[in-house]
Design a protein around this motif. Structure first.
Motif, mmCIF file in Angstrom:
data_model
loop_
_atom_site.group_PDB
_atom_site.id
_atom_site.type_symbol
_atom_site.label_atom_id
_atom_site.label_comp_id
_atom_site.label_asym_id
_atom_site.label_seq_id
_atom_site.Cartn_x
_atom_site.Cartn_y
_atom_site.Cartn_z
ATOM 1 N N ARG A 103 0.822 -1.212 0.000
ATOM 2 C CA ARG A 103 0.000 0.000 0.000
ATOM 3 C C ARG A 103 0.857 1.264 0.000
ATOM 4 O O ARG A 103 0.342 2.364 -0.169
ATOM 5 C CB ARG A 103 -0.939 0.002 1.208
ATOM 6 C CG ARG A 103 -2.042 -1.050 1.116
ATOM 7 C CD ARG A 103 -2.979 -1.011 2.310
ATOM 8 N NE ARG A 103 -3.587 0.298 2.524
ATOM 9 C CZ ARG A 103 -4.618 0.770 1.816
ATOM 10 N NH1 ARG A 103 -5.149 0.026 0.840
ATOM 11 N NH2 ARG A 103 -5.133 1.950 2.088
ATOM 12 N N LEU A 104 2.144 1.093 0.220
ATOM 13 C CA LEU A 104 3.051 2.236 0.222
ATOM 14 C C LEU A 104 4.367 1.829 -0.426
ATOM 15 O O LEU A 104 4.955 0.810 -0.053
ATOM 16 C CB LEU A 104 3.297 2.719 1.658
ATOM 17 C CG LEU A 104 4.165 3.965 1.838
ATOM 18 C CD1 LEU A 104 3.577 5.163 1.095
ATOM 19 C CD2 LEU A 104 4.322 4.292 3.321
ATOM 20 N N ASP B 1 -5.548 8.151 1.049
ATOM 21 C CA ASP B 1 -6.214 7.014 1.684
ATOM 22 C C ASP B 1 -5.928 5.691 0.977
ATOM 23 O O ASP B 1 -5.916 4.633 1.599
ATOM 24 C CB ASP B 1 -7.732 7.245 1.719
ATOM 25 C CG ASP B 1 -8.131 8.375 2.671
ATOM 26 O OD1 ASP B 1 -7.229 8.899 3.357
ATOM 27 O OD2 ASP B 1 -9.327 8.725 2.698
ATOM 28 N N GLY B 2 -5.725 5.732 -0.319
ATOM 29 C CA GLY B 2 -5.505 4.513 -1.075
ATOM 30 C C GLY B 2 -4.035 4.165 -1.196
ATOM 31 O O GLY B 2 -3.157 4.871 -0.679
ATOM 32 N N PRO B 3 -3.730 3.078 -1.888
ATOM 33 C CA PRO B 3 -2.325 2.697 -2.117
ATOM 34 C C PRO B 3 -1.570 3.817 -2.822
ATOM 35 O O PRO B 3 -2.074 4.403 -3.788
ATOM 36 C CB PRO B 3 -2.450 1.451 -2.997
ATOM 37 C CG PRO B 3 -3.802 0.898 -2.697
ATOM 38 C CD PRO B 3 -4.675 2.094 -2.466
ATOM 39 N N THR B 4 -0.391 4.102 -2.329
ATOM 40 C CA THR B 4 0.340 5.286 -2.777
ATOM 41 C C THR B 4 1.803 4.963 -3.044
ATOM 42 O O THR B 4 2.427 4.220 -2.290
ATOM 43 C CB THR B 4 0.276 6.390 -1.694
ATOM 44 O OG1 THR B 4 -1.094 6.697 -1.416
ATOM 45 C CG2 THR B 4 0.997 7.641 -2.153
ATOM 46 N N SER C 37 1.240 9.345 4.377
ATOM 47 C CA SER C 37 0.526 8.210 3.791
ATOM 48 C C SER C 37 0.281 7.120 4.828
ATOM 49 O O SER C 37 -0.818 6.539 4.899
ATOM 50 C CB SER C 37 1.331 7.636 2.620
ATOM 51 O OG SER C 37 1.255 8.466 1.489
ATOM 52 N N HIS D 298 -3.347 5.600 5.945
ATOM 53 C CA HIS D 298 -3.669 4.185 5.841
ATOM 54 C C HIS D 298 -4.101 3.599 7.181
ATOM 55 O O HIS D 298 -5.055 2.821 7.240
ATOM 56 C CB HIS D 298 -2.451 3.413 5.319
ATOM 57 C CG HIS D 298 -2.100 3.765 3.902
ATOM 58 N ND1 HIS D 298 -0.894 3.424 3.325
ATOM 59 C CD2 HIS D 298 -2.795 4.420 2.935
ATOM 60 C CE1 HIS D 298 -0.877 3.855 2.066
ATOM 61 N NE2 HIS D 298 -2.009 4.477 1.823
ATOM 62 N N ARG D 299 -3.440 4.003 8.235
ATOM 63 C CA ARG D 299 -3.806 3.511 9.562
ATOM 64 C C ARG D 299 -5.172 4.036 9.986
ATOM 65 O O ARG D 299 -5.981 3.303 10.552
ATOM 66 C CB ARG D 299 -2.746 3.893 10.595
ATOM 67 C CG ARG D 299 -1.431 3.135 10.451
ATOM 68 C CD ARG D 299 -0.420 3.598 11.476
ATOM 69 N NE ARG D 299 -0.894 3.365 12.836
ATOM 70 C CZ ARG D 299 -0.797 2.205 13.473
ATOM 71 N NH1 ARG D 299 -0.241 1.159 12.868
ATOM 72 N NH2 ARG D 299 -1.234 2.062 14.708
ATOM 73 N N GLY E 260 -7.623 4.871 7.997
ATOM 74 C CA GLY E 260 -8.622 4.175 7.202
ATOM 75 C C GLY E 260 -8.876 2.775 7.709
ATOM 76 O O GLY E 260 -10.012 2.304 7.761
ATOM 77 N N ARG E 261 -7.822 2.097 8.141
ATOM 78 C CA ARG E 261 -7.981 0.742 8.671
ATOM 79 C C ARG E 261 -8.751 0.764 9.988
ATOM 80 O O ARG E 261 -9.620 -0.066 10.217
ATOM 81 C CB ARG E 261 -6.595 0.102 8.874
ATOM 82 C CG ARG E 261 -6.673 -1.350 9.292
ATOM 83 C CD ARG E 261 -5.353 -2.073 9.088
ATOM 84 N NE ARG E 261 -4.279 -1.463 9.851
ATOM 85 C CZ ARG E 261 -3.231 -0.856 9.327
ATOM 86 N NH1 ARG E 261 -3.138 -0.749 8.013
ATOM 87 N NH2 ARG E 261 -2.290 -0.356 10.097
#
Length: 283
Positions: free
Chosen positions: A124-125, A221-224, A271, A275-276, A278-279
């Motif tokens: 995702r990163l 929020d998404g894969p970056t 990022s 991601h954290r 959002g999870r």
């Protein structure tokens, strides 16, 4: 650990700078020899420990005091199949590239993977180091990417060799934690990454998009994948144009800019935080 693994033949004593095994290992200080052999040198107990944990160690050279001081590490590496070779202080100094070596140098297998394979794991990163030639900067960004939870680091274009001794040391063991890919075509790498569903953001002090605004509007929020250029020259125009957005880190004080390592840390952690968050929300 067997007698054969632990030391040279009886009567030989520790290896010297003229011992063929030491001579062969010293050649790995040159990139062409590293690439030809698929091997590199990792210096110091921290790097050797991380290399051993990833089963990457072929041989450990160490002074007698260092081998005794790190006996548990040495035993563990030997059980995993690594050869352990005592060397003189002079030989260790020749293998090391620091002014004050810590007594251990390991010959390790290179761990590079094709970019497609790294992306198949669904990171995702991702950090892309485009044309970054300073090994200290590259290793520091690699370490930061690992700390932020990146799954892959791409050395793109005419970037420094990730197995350069200074880069390995600056990574502080993180080289053994993430997938490392080497891509000669940075633009092609961006296309491949985007094809896997990651947004590609170019970090630049002259970006039209503010990092805070990007994060606040859900852009992270998404894969970056973050695209970083050299500290001296930044990113070339063709790579800036290939990115989904040119992103600047806001400067709130009087500083003109951030150096590469600091800017990379801010971007990567922005990022990681998104991601954290959002999870946690989905849970």
């Amino acid at each position: 650990m067997t007698q054969q693994q632990h030391q040279p033949r009886p009567g030989d004593g520790p290896y010297t700078v003229r011992t063929p095994r030491v001579v062969a290992a010293r050649r790995l200080q040159r990139r062409r020899d590293r690439d030809a052999a698929g091997l590199f040198l990792a210096e110091g107990p921290q790097a050797v420990r991380e290399a051993a944990a990833s089963a990457a160690v072929h041989e450990i050279f160490g002074t007698t005091p260092a081998l005794a001081r790190h006996a548990e590490l040495i035993e563990s590496a030997a059980r995993a199949g690594a050869r352990v070779s005592p060397v003189t202080d002079e030989a260790l100094a020749a293998l090391a590239e620091t002014v004050r070596p810590q007594g251990l140098v390991a010959v390790c297998a290179q761990r590079s993977v094709p970019l497609e394979k790294a992306l198949e794991r669904g990171p995702r990163l991702v950090a892309v180091l485009a044309e970054i030639r300073d090994p200290g900067n590259a290793g520091t960004v690699l370490r930061t990417a690992d700390a932020a939870g990146a799954g892959a680091v791409v050395f793109a274009g005419d970037a420094v060799d990730p197995y350069n001794g200074k880069c390995v040391r600056a990574s502080a063991g993180s080289l053994f934690h993430v997938d490392v890919a080497r891509e000669p075509d940075p633009t092609g790498a961006i296309g491949t990454i985007r094809g896997r569903g990651l947004a590609v953001y170019a970090a630049t002090g002259y970006g039209e998009t503010d990092l805070d605004e990007l994060a606040d509007t859900g852009g992270l929020d998404g894969p970056t994948a973050w695209l970083f250029g050299s500290e001296a020259h930044g990113l070339p125009e063709e790579l800036l144009a290939a990115a989904d957005a040119r992103v600047r880190v806001p400067i709130y004080g009087g500083a003109e800019s951030l150096n590469l390592a600091a800017a990379a840390a801010v971007c990567l952690y922005a990022s990681a935080r998104a991601h954290r968050a959002g999870r946690n929300t989905s849970e």
